[in-house]
Design a protein around this motif. Structure first.
Motif, PDB file in Angstrom:
ATOM      1  N   ARG A  50     -31.014  13.590 -21.100  1.00 10.11           N
ATOM      2  CA  ARG A  50     -30.543  12.245 -21.425  1.00 10.11           C
ATOM      3  C   ARG A  50     -29.587  12.274 -22.614  1.00 10.11           C
ATOM      4  NH1 ARG A  50     -34.318   7.517 -19.679  1.00 10.11           N
ATOM      5  NH2 ARG A  50     -34.694   8.287 -17.606  1.00 10.11           N
ATOM      6  N   MET A  53     -26.201  13.266 -21.412  1.00 15.40           N
ATOM      7  CA  MET A  53     -25.510  12.185 -20.717  1.00 15.40           C
ATOM      8  C   MET A  53     -25.303  10.963 -21.622  1.00 15.40           C
ATOM      9  SD  MET A  53     -25.033  13.359 -17.652  1.00 15.40           S
ATOM     10  CE  MET A  53     -24.703  12.006 -16.535  1.00 15.40           C
ATOM     11  N   LEU A  55     -27.424   8.947 -22.885  1.00 12.74           N
ATOM     12  CA  LEU A  55     -28.202   7.814 -22.392  1.00 12.74           C
ATOM     13  C   LEU A  55     -29.216   7.327 -23.410  1.00 12.74           C
ATOM     14  CD1 LEU A  55     -28.978   9.008 -18.777  1.00 12.74           C
ATOM     15  CD2 LEU A  55     -27.460   7.175 -19.459  1.00 12.74           C
ATOM     16  N   ARG A  59     -30.287   3.679 -31.660  1.00 17.47           N
ATOM     17  CA  ARG A  59     -31.085   2.960 -32.650  1.00 17.47           C
ATOM     18  C   ARG A  59     -32.533   3.441 -32.660  1.00 17.47           C
ATOM     19  NH1 ARG A  59     -28.089  -1.919 -30.802  1.00 17.47           N
ATOM     20  NH2 ARG A  59     -29.589  -1.852 -29.140  1.00 17.47           N
ATOM     21  N   GLN A  83     -18.149   6.893 -20.924  1.00 12.96           N
ATOM     22  CA  GLN A  83     -18.300   6.226 -19.628  1.00 12.96           C
ATOM     23  C   GLN A  83     -17.298   6.729 -18.599  1.00 12.96           C
ATOM     24  OE1 GLN A  83     -18.139   2.075 -20.591  1.00 12.96           O
ATOM     25  NE2 GLN A  83     -20.283   2.065 -21.194  1.00 12.96           N
ATOM     26  N   LEU A  86     -18.657  10.091 -17.365  1.00 10.53           N
ATOM     27  CA  LEU A  86     -19.869  10.021 -16.563  1.00 10.53           C
ATOM     28  C   LEU A  86     -19.508   9.690 -15.124  1.00 10.53           C
ATOM     29  CD1 LEU A  86     -22.401   8.126 -18.831  1.00 10.53           C
ATOM     30  CD2 LEU A  86     -22.143  10.561 -18.475  1.00 10.53           C
ATOM     31  N   GLY A  87     -20.097  10.417 -14.206  1.00 14.35           N
ATOM     32  CA  GLY A  87     -19.791  10.171 -12.807  1.00 14.35           C
ATOM     33  C   GLY A  87     -18.606  10.988 -12.345  1.00 14.35           C
ATOM     34  N   MET A  92     -25.367  13.123 -12.805  1.00  8.69           N
ATOM     35  CA  MET A  92     -26.785  13.402 -12.987  1.00  8.69           C
ATOM     36  C   MET A  92     -27.551  12.895 -11.774  1.00  8.69           C
ATOM     37  SD  MET A  92     -29.070  12.434 -16.255  1.00  8.69           S
ATOM     38  CE  MET A  92     -30.839  12.524 -16.245  1.00  8.69           C
ATOM     39  N   MET A  94     -31.290  11.771 -10.559  1.00 11.88           N
ATOM     40  CA  MET A  94     -32.503  11.352 -11.255  1.00 11.88           C
ATOM     41  C   MET A  94     -33.762  11.785 -10.550  1.00 11.88           C
ATOM     42  SD  MET A  94     -31.313   7.915 -13.065  1.00 11.88           S
ATOM     43  CE  MET A  94     -32.951   7.363 -13.068  1.00 11.88           C
ATOM     44  N   ALA A 100     -34.231   4.566  -8.228  1.00 13.42           N
ATOM     45  CA  ALA A 100     -32.936   4.779  -8.875  1.00 13.42           C
ATOM     46  C   ALA A 100     -31.804   3.979  -8.238  1.00 13.42           C
ATOM     47  CB  ALA A 100     -32.582   6.259  -8.877  1.00 13.42           C
TER      48      ALA A 100
ATOM     49  N   ASP B 164     -35.323   2.299 -13.611  1.00 18.08           N
ATOM     50  CA  ASP B 164     -34.514   3.485 -13.329  1.00 18.08           C
ATOM     51  C   ASP B 164     -33.107   3.178 -12.825  1.00 18.08           C
ATOM     52  OD1 ASP B 164     -36.144   5.416 -14.159  1.00 18.08           O
ATOM     53  OD2 ASP B 164     -36.755   6.140 -12.177  1.00 18.08           O
ATOM     54  N   TYR B 165     -32.992   2.141 -11.990  1.00 17.82           N
ATOM     55  CA  TYR B 165     -31.680   1.931 -11.399  1.00 17.82           C
ATOM     56  C   TYR B 165     -30.657   1.511 -12.443  1.00 17.82           C
ATOM     57  CZ  TYR B 165     -32.273  -3.147 -11.388  1.00 17.82           C
ATOM     58  OH  TYR B 165     -32.441  -4.446 -11.767  1.00 17.82           O
ATOM     59  N   ILE B 171     -25.464   6.166 -15.578  1.00 17.58           N
ATOM     60  CA  ILE B 171     -25.059   7.539 -15.293  1.00 17.58           C
ATOM     61  C   ILE B 171     -23.746   7.590 -14.521  1.00 17.58           C
ATOM     62  CG2 ILE B 171     -25.664   9.571 -13.928  1.00 17.58           C
ATOM     63  CD1 ILE B 171     -28.543   9.056 -14.699  1.00 17.58           C
ATOM     64  N   VAL B 172     -23.582   6.665 -13.565  1.00 14.09           N
ATOM     65  CA  VAL B 172     -22.332   6.717 -12.812  1.00 14.09           C
ATOM     66  C   VAL B 172     -21.191   6.054 -13.575  1.00 14.09           C
ATOM     67  CG1 VAL B 172     -23.451   6.871 -10.591  1.00 14.09           C
ATOM     68  CG2 VAL B 172     -22.813   4.639 -11.489  1.00 14.09           C
TER      69      VAL B 172
END
Lengths: 264, 272
Positions: A50, A53, A55, A59, A83, A86-87, A92, A94, A100, B164-165, B171-172
């Protein structure tokens, strides 16, 4: 060849408790390589992913160290630039495919959305690209799948869709965080085949797992993590044939499936 | 979704009642036999007749016409109030939960301060300062109620944003606005609809309650609560003057409650 992704001295701790979760992990991966990260639950594997990425909520966590991707430190980058990566270049997969996906929009819409975030394509073209990508991964009825809601599909199908989705923008590196853990053995085998295909197509993979069988099949290099620290690292042969650290030996002995490297 | 509504008798009954009320409100000027405001002292306290189907009140006004126009007032006030509450609640609640940090902390503190006062006290004080008037009543009710909506929406978003979504869409490469507008809010839409539709019922009751206390409306305005208030002076001689508007309030509030609760039953199993 230079390192594609390099983690330098990554430490993560909860801000409130100041208890470290990850303590100075370093590793690197070259283009096209497969790196396996193994360790028991709670050892900090997922946190590391995480953090890579970006994520983690800054804080809540203090993160130090560097995540260098193509000679740029992702941790020091503004969110907007991350951003964009990412992708497209970093993807990633999951852990739990069942949760997801956005439960109220169709698979197709979610694939189209992902494509249109990064590429200037029309909705119809994006839909075609998505369906094509699903066919490539073995969905004969790609259009039906595109028009399904996530709850209408099985976990294995969703995980394959997630793989297709992560490949769709042809990233250089894919991180799979326990991507097979939530699936039954048969589906696991299918997913592992997909990973093999990815590996053969030259995408670098970081595979996080607590299953040695998965690593035996896929990984080039392995690092073993315990309590947020790297206890051992080496090629997959070194780790399997002559583990040095007592913890690695313990883990290996605890694994039912031992030394079964199918594709060398 | 629509099929499920039509298969649930409670939802159908609620929906039919709501449609009925809405129709009456829209067609009030056609349906009402008399001008609801027309005072005619010589005709006061008439019993029901073909001219005045429900009789007349203490000022000789047609009770049926007043009740029909009252629908307009009740809905016409409750729905704008609900609209503003929904907008304020959704924006602030979502932003608070999503941004977190100092904004969320301050928002929570303000909410807690507001929640320390019962709405009635806030409305009483505000009407006292602003003076009577429909607009002032609307402002006062919104001012006394908004924190409840903010808090509820905030807690919904807090739960949803850790799913999760949402992480998957980060992530994307989705940005915050895309995640909030395309994923979190659409997923919360069903629960929000339930909350708002039961909210209509309580706001209608609240408006009637306040106008019964003499807050917000002059006596000439045919609002049900105000009619109750006017009717209580002749409670013993003409009890029906209180019964009619009371029944209307009961009918409207139960319509929205039936529909809202049926919606909750329809939507909640899928949530799990």
């Amino acid at each position: 060849m230079d390192n594609l992704l390099e983690i330098q001295n990554l430490s993560i701790s909860l801000r409130q408790k100041n208890s470290p979760i990850v303590k100075g992990i370093s590793f690197s991966i070259r283009g096209g390589q497969v790196l396996g990260i193994i360790g028991e639950s709670g050892s900090g594997k997922s946190m590391t992913c995480r953090a890579i990425m970006s994520l983690l909520d800054m804080r809540r966590f203090t993160i130090s160290g560097k995540v260098i991707f193509h000679e740029k430190n992702l941790l020091a980058m503004p969110d907007k630039d991350v951003q964009k990566l990412l992708g497209t270049r970093l993807a990633m997969i999951m852990q739990n495919p069942m949760t997801a996906f956005d439960p109220i929009s169709k698979i197709g819409a979610q694939i189209v959305e992902t494509l249109r975030i990064h590429k200037r394509v029309s909705k119809r073209d994006a839909f075609e690209i998505g369906a094509h990508e699903l066919m490539k991964i073995g969905f004969a009825d790609a259009y039906r799948v595109m028009n399904s809601y996530p709850h209408e599909l099985s976990g294995g199908m969703l995980q394959r869709i997630m793989i297709a989705l992560s490949m769709i923008l042809s990233p250089e590196i894919i991180i799979a965080d326990e991507a097979t853990t939530a699936l039954d053995v048969h589906t696991q085998a299918i997913i592992l085949d997909e990973f093999l295909k990815m590996r053969n197509s030259g995408i670098a993979l970081v595979i996080v797992t607590h299953n040695f069988g998965v690593l035996a099949k896929l990984a080039d290099n392995v690092i073993v993590i315990k309590d947020g620290e790297v206890v051992e690292e080496g090629t997959v042969y070194q780790i399997f044939d002559s583990p040095q650290h007592s913890y690695t030996k313990e883990l290996l002995n605890a694994t039912v499936l031992r030394r079964e490297r199918i594709h060398a | 979704m629509l099929k499920k509504i039509f298969r649930n008798p409670q939802a159908v009954i609620g929906l039919v009642m709501i449609l009925f009320i809405t129709l009456i409100a829209l067609l009030a000027s056609v349906l009402a036999p008399h001008d609801p405001m027309a005072v005619n002292i010589s005709m006061k306290f008439l019993s029901p007749s073909s001219e005045y189907p429900l009789g007349t009140d203490q000022l000789g006004r047609c009770v049926l016409s007043r009740i029909i126009y009252g629908t307009r007032y009740s809905l016409g006030i409750a729905i704008p109030i609900l609209f503003f509450l929904a907008v304020i609640g959704t924006t602030l609640g979502t932003l608070g939960a999503w941004l977190g940090g100092w904004f969320d902390r301050r928002l929570t503190i303000i909410c807690n301060i507001f929640m320390a006062f019962p709405p009635l006290v806030v409305v009483l004080a505000l009407i006292g300062v602003l003076g009577q008037g429909i607009l002032n009543l609307i402002v006062a009710i919104i001012f006394s109620m908004w924190v409840w909506f903010v808090k509820v929406i905030r807690s919904y978003v807090l739960i949803e944003k850790n799913k999760d979504y949402v992480v998957a869409s980060e992530i994307v490469g989705c940005n915050s606005a895309q995640i909030l507008l395309r994923h979190i809010l659409p997923n919360l839409f069903p629960v929000m609809i339930v909350y708002f539709s039961t909210g209509v019922a309580s706001i209608i009751l609240m408006i009637s309650g306040y106008s019964f206390l003499g807050l917000g409306f002059g006596t000439d305005i045919p609002e049900w609560g105000a009619m109750l208030n006017a009717g209580k002076q002749c409670l013993y001689s003409k009890p029906m003057l209180i019964v009619y508007p009371g029944l209307c309030i009961l009918f409207t509030a139960s319509a929205f409650n039936l529909f809202g609760e049926a919606l909750r039953d329809i939507l909640s199993p899928e949530e799990v």
